[in-house]
Design a protein around this motif. Structure first.
Motif, mmCIF file in Angstrom:
data_model
loop_
_atom_site.group_PDB
_atom_site.id
_atom_site.type_symbol
_atom_site.label_atom_id
_atom_site.label_comp_id
_atom_site.label_asym_id
_atom_site.label_seq_id
_atom_site.Cartn_x
_atom_site.Cartn_y
_atom_site.Cartn_z
ATOM 1 N N GLY A 27 109.581 51.473 41.885
ATOM 2 C CA GLY A 27 110.419 52.269 42.767
ATOM 3 C C GLY A 27 110.059 53.731 42.905
ATOM 4 N N GLU A 28 108.965 54.146 42.281
ATOM 5 C CA GLU A 28 108.586 55.553 42.353
ATOM 6 C C GLU A 28 107.072 55.685 42.466
ATOM 7 O OE1 GLU A 28 110.916 59.260 40.500
ATOM 8 O OE2 GLU A 28 109.971 57.987 39.006
ATOM 9 N N PRO A 29 106.564 56.563 43.354
ATOM 10 C CA PRO A 29 105.111 56.738 43.457
ATOM 11 C C PRO A 29 104.524 57.227 42.135
ATOM 12 C CG PRO A 29 106.243 57.771 45.309
ATOM 13 C CD PRO A 29 107.297 57.409 44.313
ATOM 14 N N MET A 30 103.303 56.795 41.842
ATOM 15 C CA MET A 30 102.684 57.138 40.562
ATOM 16 C C MET A 30 102.612 58.639 40.329
ATOM 17 S SD MET A 30 99.311 55.703 38.660
ATOM 18 C CE MET A 30 98.187 55.882 40.030
ATOM 19 N N VAL A 31 102.201 59.414 41.341
ATOM 20 C CA VAL A 31 102.057 60.851 41.144
ATOM 21 C C VAL A 31 103.391 61.490 40.763
ATOM 22 C CG1 VAL A 31 102.408 61.468 43.586
ATOM 23 C CG2 VAL A 31 101.068 62.967 42.099
ATOM 24 N N VAL A 47 102.242 71.802 38.394
ATOM 25 C CA VAL A 47 101.764 71.819 39.774
ATOM 26 C C VAL A 47 100.998 70.539 40.075
ATOM 27 C CG1 VAL A 47 100.266 73.019 41.425
ATOM 28 C CG2 VAL A 47 101.565 74.335 39.726
ATOM 29 N N VAL A 48 101.254 69.953 41.231
ATOM 30 C CA VAL A 48 100.450 68.839 41.730
ATOM 31 C C VAL A 48 99.391 69.421 42.660
ATOM 32 C CG1 VAL A 48 100.433 66.731 43.134
ATOM 33 C CG2 VAL A 48 102.319 67.158 41.534
ATOM 34 N N ALA A 49 98.120 69.131 42.379
ATOM 35 C CA ALA A 49 97.010 69.641 43.188
ATOM 36 C C ALA A 49 96.369 68.484 43.935
ATOM 37 C CB ALA A 49 95.981 70.334 42.299
ATOM 38 N N GLU A 57 103.014 65.634 50.598
ATOM 39 C CA GLU A 57 104.348 65.449 51.162
ATOM 40 C C GLU A 57 105.245 64.657 50.223
ATOM 41 O OE1 GLU A 57 106.516 63.641 55.189
ATOM 42 O OE2 GLU A 57 104.336 63.527 54.959
ATOM 43 N N VAL A 58 104.711 63.573 49.654
ATOM 44 C CA VAL A 58 105.509 62.753 48.733
ATOM 45 C C VAL A 58 105.906 63.552 47.497
ATOM 46 C CG1 VAL A 58 105.386 60.781 47.155
ATOM 47 C CG2 VAL A 58 104.632 60.535 49.521
ATOM 48 N N ALA A 59 104.948 64.297 46.938
ATOM 49 C CA ALA A 59 105.247 65.098 45.746
ATOM 50 C C ALA A 59 106.264 66.188 46.064
ATOM 51 C CB ALA A 59 103.961 65.705 45.195
ATOM 52 N N SER A 60 106.125 66.843 47.207
ATOM 53 C CA SER A 60 107.064 67.903 47.602
ATOM 54 C C SER A 60 108.467 67.356 47.787
ATOM 55 C CB SER A 60 106.595 68.576 48.893
ATOM 56 O OG SER A 60 105.401 69.283 48.702
ATOM 57 N N GLN A 61 108.573 66.185 48.423
ATOM 58 C CA GLN A 61 109.885 65.581 48.642
ATOM 59 C C GLN A 61 110.581 65.252 47.326
ATOM 60 O OE1 GLN A 61 109.032 62.255 51.227
ATOM 61 N NE2 GLN A 61 109.143 63.497 53.084
ATOM 62 N N ALA A 62 109.800 64.979 46.295
ATOM 63 C CA ALA A 62 110.382 64.694 44.980
ATOM 64 C C ALA A 62 110.799 65.971 44.252
ATOM 65 C CB ALA A 62 109.382 63.924 44.123
ATOM 66 N N GLY A 63 110.349 67.124 44.773
ATOM 67 C CA GLY A 63 110.706 68.402 44.159
ATOM 68 C C GLY A 63 109.569 69.115 43.461
#
Length: 260
Positions: A27-31, A47-49, A57-63
């Motif tokens: 239920g959650e993306p790996m990154v 930080v996600v690089a 976009e996916v990482a940003s949406q998660a916060g």
């Protein structure tokens, strides 16, 4: 503990598992899972690089805080240098590189590698290792081995079974009883760097040893830099390289939640 920044490089392209950072894990993306684990560490900033807008976009949406990097980086070390420059970090800042395919990464090991770098001021890099306890692991070219001096400074990294017992010309089960504690160690690819080292690293050409072994840390040794190695203070779970790895991790997470 002294402050440090954790960076999670996340490339979308993967020959063995396309779109790896975004694969679903219960239920959650790996990154996102990797980012949440890193947040449990003592990092002052996580930080996600990535060079891919979909991952960003996916990482940003998660916060998550996301830094977009150039797509032409030859390795993760180069990508970290890009992040350090964009964040304006000073030369003595410690950066920990957590691979984007390590959804089970224990936060205490992130802290351990950062603490090691802070504790050894002459080191440019800190990393981890664990004893090898199986002949198959020692023989595998997919497992990187490390040899250190008495102070924990890396002497060499190799895909070959090092050190080599002079009188043992074949890897056989007869060596098995001697494996634990006999000096064979698997390198764990969790790194802490000083930003000043990263700034120098990206200006060096690929080293001959690095070209031969396809191990980027050999560039640091080739240029005379100190890599401090410590043994993991806990179990280091496997990452995700293949579909089989992914299914294994999914099963582990289900079981940890009490599911069949």
């Amino acid at each position: 503990m002294s402050r440090f920044v954790t960076v999670i490089p996340a490339r979308f392209g993967s020959t063995r598992l396309p779109g790896k950072p975004l694969v679903d894990i219960e239920g959650e993306p790996m990154v996102v899972r990797v980012w949440r684990q890193a947040l449990k560490s003592s990092s002052s900033r996580v930080v996600v690089a990535t060079d891919d807008a979909r991952v960003g976009e996916v990482a940003s949406q998660a916060g998550a805080e996301v830094i977009m990097t150039r797509p032409d980086h030859p390795n993760g070390t180069s990508r970290l240098a890009d992040v350090a420059e964009q964040l304006g970090l000073d030369a003595e800042t410690c950066m920990v590189n957590v691979q984007g395919d390590e959804p089970l990464i224990p936060p205490e090991l992130i802290d351990q590698v950062a603490h090691t770098l802070h504790a050894v001021p002459q080191a440019s890099i800190a990393t981890l290792a664990e004893p090898i306890d199986a002949i198959e692991t020692l023989a595998s070219p997919h497992v990187v081995k490390v040899v250190c001096d008495r102070y924990g400074r890396a002497l060499y990294f190799s895909r070959a079974p090092i050190p080599w017992q002079r009188d043992a010309f074949t890897l056989s089960a007869e060596l098995a009883p001697a494996l634990p504690g006999a000096g064979w160690h698997r390198h764990i690819g969790l790194y802490a760097y000083r930003v000043g080292f990263l700034q120098a690293y990206v200006n060096w050409p690929e080293a001959p040893l690095e070209q031969c072994e396809q191990l980027e840390q050999l560039r640091a040794l080739y240029h005379g830099h100190h890599i401090q190695v410590t043994l993991c203070e806990g179990a280091y779970p496997p990452g995700v390289d293949t579909q089989e790895d992914l299914e294994r991790v999914r099963g582990w997470i289900r079981r940890s939640h009490g599911e069949p």
